[in-house]
Design an enzyme around this catalytic site. Structure first.
Site, PDB file in Angstrom:
ATOM      1  N   GLU A   1      -7.947  -4.340   5.499  1.00 60.76           N
ATOM      2  CA  GLU A   1      -7.875  -4.087   4.055  1.00 60.76           C
ATOM      3  C   GLU A   1      -6.800  -4.958   3.410  1.00 60.76           C
ATOM      4  O   GLU A   1      -6.997  -5.502   2.319  1.00 60.76           O
ATOM      5  CB  GLU A   1      -7.583  -2.605   3.804  1.00 60.76           C
ATOM      6  CG  GLU A   1      -8.787  -1.728   4.130  1.00 60.76           C
ATOM      7  CD  GLU A   1      -8.431  -0.275   4.331  1.00 60.76           C
ATOM      8  OE1 GLU A   1      -7.765   0.039   5.341  1.00 60.76           O
ATOM      9  OE2 GLU A   1      -8.800   0.551   3.485  1.00 60.76           O
TER      10      GLU A   1
ATOM     11  N   ARG B   1      -2.833  -1.915  -3.252  1.00 58.43           N
ATOM     12  CA  ARG B   1      -3.991  -1.050  -3.048  1.00 58.43           C
ATOM     13  C   ARG B   1      -3.891   0.103  -4.048  1.00 58.43           C
ATOM     14  O   ARG B   1      -2.848   0.763  -4.134  1.00 58.43           O
ATOM     15  CB  ARG B   1      -3.975  -0.491  -1.625  1.00 58.43           C
ATOM     16  CG  ARG B   1      -5.104   0.474  -1.408  1.00 58.43           C
ATOM     17  CD  ARG B   1      -5.034   1.123  -0.067  1.00 58.43           C
ATOM     18  NE  ARG B   1      -6.160   2.032   0.087  1.00 58.43           N
ATOM     19  CZ  ARG B   1      -6.161   3.061   0.914  1.00 58.43           C
ATOM     20  NH1 ARG B   1      -5.114   3.305   1.668  1.00 58.43           N
ATOM     21  NH2 ARG B   1      -7.216   3.835   1.002  1.00 58.43           N
TER      22      ARG B   1
ATOM     23  N   HIS C   1     -12.523   3.888   0.341  1.00 61.17           N
ATOM     24  CA  HIS C   1     -12.460   2.947   1.480  1.00 61.17           C
ATOM     25  C   HIS C   1     -13.278   1.688   1.191  1.00 61.17           C
ATOM     26  O   HIS C   1     -13.724   1.005   2.106  1.00 61.17           O
ATOM     27  CB  HIS C   1     -13.027   3.567   2.785  1.00 61.17           C
ATOM     28  CG  HIS C   1     -12.185   4.641   3.389  1.00 61.17           C
ATOM     29  ND1 HIS C   1     -12.743   5.740   4.010  1.00 61.17           N
ATOM     30  CD2 HIS C   1     -10.846   4.790   3.498  1.00 61.17           C
ATOM     31  CE1 HIS C   1     -11.782   6.518   4.471  1.00 61.17           C
ATOM     32  NE2 HIS C   1     -10.619   5.968   4.170  1.00 61.17           N
TER      33      HIS C   1
ATOM     34  N   ARG D   1      -9.535  16.980   6.425  1.00 61.25           N
ATOM     35  CA  ARG D   1     -10.430  17.278   5.292  1.00 61.25           C
ATOM     36  C   ARG D   1     -11.787  17.759   5.805  1.00 61.25           C
ATOM     37  O   ARG D   1     -12.276  17.260   6.821  1.00 61.25           O
ATOM     38  CB  ARG D   1     -10.630  16.026   4.431  1.00 61.25           C
ATOM     39  CG  ARG D   1      -9.465  15.724   3.525  1.00 61.25           C
ATOM     40  CD  ARG D   1      -9.630  14.396   2.823  1.00 61.25           C
ATOM     41  NE  ARG D   1      -8.739  13.396   3.389  1.00 61.25           N
ATOM     42  CZ  ARG D   1      -8.790  12.094   3.113  1.00 61.25           C
ATOM     43  NH1 ARG D   1      -9.693  11.633   2.282  1.00 61.25           N
ATOM     44  NH2 ARG D   1      -7.938  11.263   3.662  1.00 61.25           N
TER      45      ARG D   1
ATOM     46  N   ASN E   1       0.857  -1.184   0.000  1.00 59.18           N
ATOM     47  CA  ASN E   1       0.000   0.000   0.000  1.00 59.18           C
ATOM     48  C   ASN E   1       0.895   1.237   0.000  1.00 59.18           C
ATOM     49  O   ASN E   1       1.436   1.620   1.031  1.00 59.18           O
ATOM     50  CB  ASN E   1      -0.886  -0.050   1.263  1.00 59.18           C
ATOM     51  CG  ASN E   1      -1.815   1.139   1.368  1.00 59.18           C
ATOM     52  OD1 ASN E   1      -1.745   2.076   0.565  1.00 59.18           O
ATOM     53  ND2 ASN E   1      -2.677   1.117   2.363  1.00 59.18           N
TER      54      ASN E   1
END
Ligand code: AMP
Length: 398
Positions: A383, A90, A179, A240, A7
């Site tokens: 993940e 990923r 996600h 964010r 990742n």
């Protein structure tokens, strides 16, 4: 089969080496501050962790270093690098092109490259990681798993924006959601834990970490999600802003802000950090709020209020909710946040049990009260394990 999952972030690379199909983790690690001062590598294999300062000026040198670390040092996870049978990567943005994980070929690489426009912070480092791994491990199958893929099932009313239709069609402006690997893993795991068929579960998944998003899952498929064309829309995040009135940006442009300045502000200087003025880290904000810091308290309040609004919205979307699932660094560990997100929701059949909630930290567990009609679950996300699973299936099939 041994599968390496990679990742690549903008300045970091996370990796895990799995023995499949057992999903046993043989080694894992995190290389941070690539291209910055003092890059460091935290590597764990055979139960031993070791942090070292390393030379990693580029992602390519980082991949080289990780592959070397897997085969050398005091506790090598592999005798030789050829033991790696496949690599799963990923990839953040797959747009509408990829609705599932895929084996990487030249066509896939150029499509990911084209998507860089939509995810300028994420897709370029993802791509560098793939190219470097292909160079160091030639001939070994490589798989791309997209954050957007689980949301390919969004109906058009959920993925379309109310902007001029032709313009959106021409420029590919629509909700993609992110996600996805995490929402897919935790929703299907919740089905398993509750003894519900995966194709029948209705749940709301809350991935609350530094990036945050929520998904409405109907019959095991994503039908709405809070992130949009980019990972900026929706919940309040570490830095964010999530949902804001789009006219705010126009107003600020009228006051001399450039597009680049607004982009930086919304992505890097807003959210928990922007509201509190002190931190994007929920643990630190909890401490500050307890010590009387009003802006830290406000940041947490706005964060939880937004999650609660989405729970209500997604309950309306789904009509029936079997479970609300919490995951991500905050969702898995912060009982106070979970309690606040679920407060006064008995109207929807949602009530948390304070003791079960506080006792469930960083592990799977049910945290609803006995009279709650909806199950409230904590499910640590995986993940990397999900990407390893996809890679295993694709490599076996081909
Ligand atoms: P993530 O992006 O999933 O790693 O989540 C990072 C966020 O989770 C930060 O706001 C952390 O403060 C918060 N957090 C709270 N408790 C923990 C914990 N025990 N481990 C990791 N992150 C935590």
């Amino acid at each position: 089969m041994k599968i390496l999952v990679v990742n690549c972030g903008s300045s970091s690379i996370k990796y895990q080496l799995f023995l499949m199909p057992e999903k046993m983790v043989l080694a894992k690690g995190l290389l941070e501050r690539i291209g910055e001062a003092e890059p460091s590598l935290l590597h764990t294999a055979r139960g031993l962790s070791h942090r070292s300062f390393v030379d990693a000026p580029t992602h390519e040198s980082g991949i080289d270093l990780i592959l070397t670390t897997l085969t050398s040092g005091p506790n090598p996870a592999l005798a030789k690098i050829e033991e790696i049978n496949a690599v799963g990567h990923r990839v953040v943005h797959g747009a509408a092109e990829f609705t599932d994980s895929v084996l990487i070929d030249d066509g896939v690489l150029s499509t990911i490259e084209r998507m860089a426009d939509l995810a300028p912070l994420h897709n370029p480092p993802n791509l560098v990681g793939i190219r470097a791994t292909m160079r160091f491990l030639p001939g070994i199958p490589q798989v791309a798993s997209f954050d957007t893929a689980f949301h390919a099932t969004l109906p058009s009313a959920a993925h379309s924006y109310s902007l001029p239709y032709e313009l959106c069609e021409r420029l590919g402006v629509r909700r993609f959601g992110f996600h996805g690997t995490s929402h897919r893993y935790v929703s299907w795991r919740a089905a398993e834990l509750l003894g519900i068929n995966r194709s029948e579960i209705h749940c709301i998944t809350c991935h609350l970490g530094n990036g945050c998003s929520m998904t409405a899952v109907r019959n095991g498929r994503s039908v709405d999600t809070s992130m949009g064309l980019t990972p900026l829309e929706g919940l309040v995040m570490g830095t964010r802003c999530g949902d804001i009135d789009p006219a705010i940006l126009l107003y600020l442009m009228g006051h001399g802000f450039s597009a680049a300045a607004l982009n930086k502000m919304c992505n890097k200087e807003s959210g928990l950090l922007g509201i509190s003025g002190s931190s994007n880290d929920m643990r630190e904000l909890e401490e500050r709020a307890s010590a009387g810091d009003r802006r830290a308290r406000l940041a947490i309040d706005i964060f939880c209020y937004r999650v609660k609004k989405y729970i209500g919205a997604y309950a309306a979307v789904l009509g029936r909710v079997d479970a609300v699932v919490f995951t991500g660094g905050i969702g898995e560990n912060e009982a106070g946040v979970r309690a606040q997100c679920c407060s006064d929701l008995l109207l929807l059949g949602i009530e948390i049990d304070p003791d079960r909630n506080v006792l469930t930290r960083g592990r799977e567990g049910e945290i609803q009260s006995d009279r709650s009609r909806v199950k409230l679950l904590v499910v640590p996300t995986d993940e990397e394990g999900a990407i390893a699973g996809d890679t295993y299936q694709l490599v076996r099939r081909n």
